[in-house]
Design a protein around this motif. Structure first.
Motif, PDB file in Angstrom:
ATOM      1  N   ASP A  93       1.664  26.642 -10.742  1.00 17.15           N
ATOM      2  CA  ASP A  93       0.226  26.691 -10.439  1.00 17.15           C
ATOM      3  C   ASP A  93      -0.172  25.512  -9.552  1.00 17.15           C
ATOM      4  O   ASP A  93      -0.948  25.669  -8.599  1.00 17.15           O
ATOM      5  N   TRP A  94       0.370  24.326  -9.866  1.00 18.57           N
ATOM      6  CA  TRP A  94       0.088  23.153  -9.049  1.00 18.57           C
ATOM      7  C   TRP A  94       0.571  23.372  -7.620  1.00 18.57           C
ATOM      8  O   TRP A  94      -0.146  23.064  -6.657  1.00 18.57           O
ATOM      9  N   ALA A  95       1.775  23.916  -7.478  1.00 16.42           N
ATOM     10  CA  ALA A  95       2.334  24.146  -6.139  1.00 16.42           C
ATOM     11  C   ALA A  95       1.487  25.152  -5.358  1.00 16.42           C
ATOM     12  O   ALA A  95       1.255  24.974  -4.159  1.00 16.42           O
ATOM     13  N   THR A  96       1.037  26.198  -6.025  1.00 15.68           N
ATOM     14  CA  THR A  96       0.188  27.185  -5.357  1.00 15.68           C
ATOM     15  C   THR A  96      -1.103  26.534  -4.868  1.00 15.68           C
ATOM     16  O   THR A  96      -1.546  26.770  -3.748  1.00 15.68           O
ATOM     17  N   LYS A  97      -1.679  25.688  -5.695  1.00 14.94           N
ATOM     18  CA  LYS A  97      -2.924  25.008  -5.341  1.00 14.94           C
ATOM     19  C   LYS A  97      -2.731  24.075  -4.150  1.00 14.94           C
ATOM     20  O   LYS A  97      -3.624  23.917  -3.314  1.00 14.94           O
ATOM     21  N   HIS A  98      -1.578  23.445  -4.054  1.00 11.48           N
ATOM     22  CA  HIS A  98      -1.325  22.430  -3.020  1.00 11.48           C
ATOM     23  C   HIS A  98      -0.279  22.872  -1.994  1.00 11.48           C
ATOM     24  O   HIS A  98       0.384  22.042  -1.386  1.00 11.48           O
ATOM     25  N   ILE A  99      -0.178  24.183  -1.780  1.00  7.27           N
ATOM     26  CA  ILE A  99       0.859  24.698  -0.895  1.00  7.27           C
ATOM     27  C   ILE A  99       0.755  24.166   0.526  1.00  7.27           C
ATOM     28  O   ILE A  99       1.764  23.934   1.180  1.00  7.27           O
ATOM     29  N   SER A 100      -0.452  23.927   1.006  1.00 11.00           N
ATOM     30  CA  SER A 100      -0.595  23.401   2.366  1.00 11.00           C
ATOM     31  C   SER A 100       0.005  22.008   2.479  1.00 11.00           C
ATOM     32  O   SER A 100       0.637  21.672   3.486  1.00 11.00           O
ATOM     33  N   LEU A 101      -0.164  21.175   1.467  1.00 12.58           N
ATOM     34  CA  LEU A 101       0.442  19.833   1.474  1.00 12.58           C
ATOM     35  C   LEU A 101       1.965  19.929   1.428  1.00 12.58           C
ATOM     36  O   LEU A 101       2.657  19.187   2.114  1.00 12.58           O
ATOM     37  N   ILE A 102       2.468  20.856   0.613  1.00 12.42           N
ATOM     38  CA  ILE A 102       3.911  21.017   0.476  1.00 12.42           C
ATOM     39  C   ILE A 102       4.511  21.491   1.802  1.00 12.42           C
ATOM     40  O   ILE A 102       5.516  20.952   2.277  1.00 12.42           O
ATOM     41  N   CYS A 103       3.871  22.475   2.421  1.00  8.70           N
ATOM     42  CA  CYS A 103       4.368  23.008   3.687  1.00  8.70           C
ATOM     43  C   CYS A 103       4.302  21.946   4.795  1.00  8.70           C
ATOM     44  O   CYS A 103       5.204  21.851   5.626  1.00  8.70           O
TER      45      CYS A 103
ATOM     46  N   GLY B 245       4.568  18.749   4.381  1.00  6.31           N
ATOM     47  CA  GLY B 245       5.646  17.807   4.124  1.00  6.31           C
ATOM     48  C   GLY B 245       6.999  18.361   4.515  1.00  6.31           C
ATOM     49  O   GLY B 245       7.871  17.622   4.962  1.00  6.31           O
ATOM     50  N   GLU B 246       7.201  19.653   4.350  1.00  8.08           N
ATOM     51  CA  GLU B 246       8.449  20.307   4.739  1.00  8.08           C
ATOM     52  C   GLU B 246       8.625  20.319   6.263  1.00  8.08           C
ATOM     53  O   GLU B 246       9.733  20.258   6.755  1.00  8.08           O
ATOM     54  N   ALA B 247       7.490  20.407   6.989  1.00 13.20           N
ATOM     55  CA  ALA B 247       7.544  20.492   8.446  1.00 13.20           C
ATOM     56  C   ALA B 247       7.886  19.164   9.093  1.00 13.20           C
ATOM     57  O   ALA B 247       8.377  19.110  10.217  1.00 13.20           O
ATOM     58  N   SER B 248       7.627  18.053   8.399  1.00 15.23           N
ATOM     59  CA  SER B 248       7.879  16.752   9.031  1.00 15.23           C
ATOM     60  C   SER B 248       9.261  16.224   8.761  1.00 15.23           C
ATOM     61  O   SER B 248      10.102  16.756   8.208  1.00 15.23           O
TER      62      SER B 248
END
Length: 112
Positions: free
Chosen positions: A97-107, A109-112
C-alpha cells in the motif's frame, strides 16, 4: 529482548525470508490456494524453473510454504502457504500500500 541470532532486528529477519524478486510474488500466488509447480511457473512470467525451485525450497526452509507430495502415477506435488506464510503476506500488504501511494517517488528513483 528476544535473541535474534545473526539478525540485528525483526525487520532484518523478515527481509531474509522474502529477499529476492520472486518470493513475495510466489506468496501472492499461493494465497489463492495450493498450486502445482507448472501452474505456479505459468503464473509468474519471467521466472526460470531453476529460480522458482530455489525460492520454493528457501520458503519451505523458512516455514512459510508447504510442499505436499502425492504418491501417485504420475507423481503430483502441490505447494501451499502455511499459516506463518499467510501471516507474512498479510504483514507485507501495508508495504505494498505504501509503494502504491508513493509509486512516483519510487519510479523517479529507479530512473536516476
Amino acid at each position: 529482548m528476544a535473541q535474534l541470532g545473526r539478525f540485528t532486528c525483526g525487520l532484518d529477519a523478515a527481509f531474509a525470508v522474502v529477499d529476492g524478486k520472486w518470493k513475495p510474488l510466489i506468496l501472492w500466488e499461493l494465497q489463492e490456494g495450493p498450486k502445482r509447480f507448472n501452474a505456479l511457473h505459468r503464473s509468474l512470467p519471467g521466472v526460470s524453473q531453476k529460480m522458482l525451485t530455489q525460492h520454493l525450497k528457501e520458503l519451505q526452509a523458512h516455514g512459510v510454504v508447504h510442499r505436499e507430495s502425492y504418491h501417485e502415477v504420475p507423481p503430483r506435488v502441490e505447494y501451499s502457504m502455511t499459516p506463518a506464510g499467510q501471516e507474512l503476506l498479510d504483514s507485507l500488504e501495508p508495504l505494498g500500500d505504501w509503494a502504491t501511494k508513493h509509486i512516483s517517488l519510487i519510479c523517479a528513483g529507479e530512473a536516476s
